[in-house]
Design an enzyme around this catalytic site. Sequence first.
Site, short mmCIF file in Angstrom:
data_model
loop_
_atom_site.label_atom_id
_atom_site.label_comp_id
_atom_site.label_asym_id
_atom_site.label_seq_id
_atom_site.Cartn_x
_atom_site.Cartn_y
_atom_site.Cartn_z
N ARG A 1 0.82 -1.28 0.03
CA ARG A 1 0.08 -0.16 -0.05
C ARG A 1 0.92 1.24 0.08
NH1 ARG A 1 2.32 1.98 3.95
NH2 ARG A 1 0.67 3.67 3.97
N ASP B 1 -2.16 10.68 -1.92
CA ASP B 1 -2.39 9.56 -2.78
C ASP B 1 -2.78 10.11 -4.34
OD1 ASP B 1 -3.18 8.37 -0.06
OD2 ASP B 1 -2.85 6.70 -1.26
O1 MRU Z 1 -4.85 3.06 3.50
P1 MRU Z 1 -3.41 3.08 3.12
O2 MRU Z 1 -2.53 2.74 4.02
O3 MRU Z 1 -3.17 2.62 1.70
O4 MRU Z 1 -3.03 4.69 3.00
C1 MRU Z 1 -1.97 5.28 2.41
C2 MRU Z 1 -1.94 6.94 2.61
O5 MRU Z 1 -2.62 7.45 2.81
C3 MRU Z 1 -0.39 7.34 2.61
O6 MRU Z 1 -0.49 8.21 3.34
C4 MRU Z 1 -0.38 7.78 0.94
O7 MRU Z 1 -0.42 6.44 0.21
C5 MRU Z 1 0.96 8.25 0.68
S1 MRU Z 1 2.01 7.00 0.41
C6 MRU Z 1 3.46 8.03 -0.08
#
Ligand code: MRU
Length: 374
Positions: free
Chosen positions: A60, A254
């Site tokens: 992720r 994201d």
């Molecule tokens: O639910 P997740 O762990 O996939 O959320 C990820 C995030 O929001 C991170 O902060 C984001 O992907 C930035 S990664 C460089």
Amino acid sequence: MKPDDLPVPPPPVTPLRWRGGWRDGALHLLDQTRLPRHELWREHTDPDSVIEDIRRLAVRGAPAIGMAGAYALVLAARHVLADRPAMSRPDFLAALEAHGARIAAARPTAVNLPGAIARHLALVAEAPGSPEQLAEALHAAALELDAYERHACAALGQHGAAWLWGRTRFLTHCNAGSLVTSGIGTALAPIYVLQAAGQAVHVHADESRPLLQGLRLTAYELGKAGIPHRVLADGAAASLLRRGAIDAVITGADRICANGDVVNKVGTYPLALAARTHGVPFLVAAPLSTLDPETPTGAQVPIEEREGDQRAYLASEAVPDSLPAYAPAFDFTPAELVTALITEQGVLEHPDKMRLAPWVTQAARLQTRHPGGR
Ligand code: MRU
């Protein structure tokens, strides 16, 4: 201090990077759902198992799922060729399109995933050659994306550290470090660069809801890198900011929209509001592969809603299925709350549509030139 004066450190702990790498025809991923207790590596030779690992968050973070998607497409191409060795080029491209659509749909919010898939599909559609040669081109593109993201982390780490120089106490949300990139991370990159430059740093890490990503992953990663840190419940952040205990809040993203709105893990928006109220800079660090020239504002971004046992817990027991829940995985922070955006191109203060326009153009150009884009 100028960015040129700051050293670029190596990734703090190489094995923590999002991948064990592409080795012997397989994608190796560290299963992030098992951290911090277990460092379990998963070997993928099948695109469907990569899709499953993206869905269940074993891999992720925006750049990491973009890269995982790109490698899944390589595996898909190899499977198609193994199943039907004498396939025509148009049939091969059609099969790849179908696989690409499934991979891109594994998670909806981070733009890096559909971005990498669309870019790589366009690349092979335009490239000359046999299906075997196109499969090789996909592999080269995935490796190139991997290398690009590594470079982007180092560069944005330098730019961010130069802007932050003199500040020592940071708060970050979720995990945006070396676990989610092929380099030293996004939000954590400037902090790693500051540490390498000899500056004392301390990090508070949250995202205690819904998934404990800050408490599990950021704390794990900072511990390995020897960076002093404390974890906190998301609801405690505002009080910490009011006490003057934080010099800057820094998160990843994201998706960054064309007007500078930032979509990130749910809880980022309230953090930005609290930072603004208490006069603390709120910074967002991300590579240009996370900048989405095609989405005008945060309101148009599909916000993933998660189901099941991450929804809510009462004490340590899962709530009954019948309990209605609102469970967005992400939120968007309006650009006016963002003090500065940090990318591999530099630092842009007070982003808005007009100020961001040159970067949007640059991102669109880069994204057609290198495989990190659409
Ligand atoms: O639910 P997740 O762990 O996939 O959320 C990820 C995030 O929001 C991170 O902060 C984001 O992907 C930035 S990664 C460089």
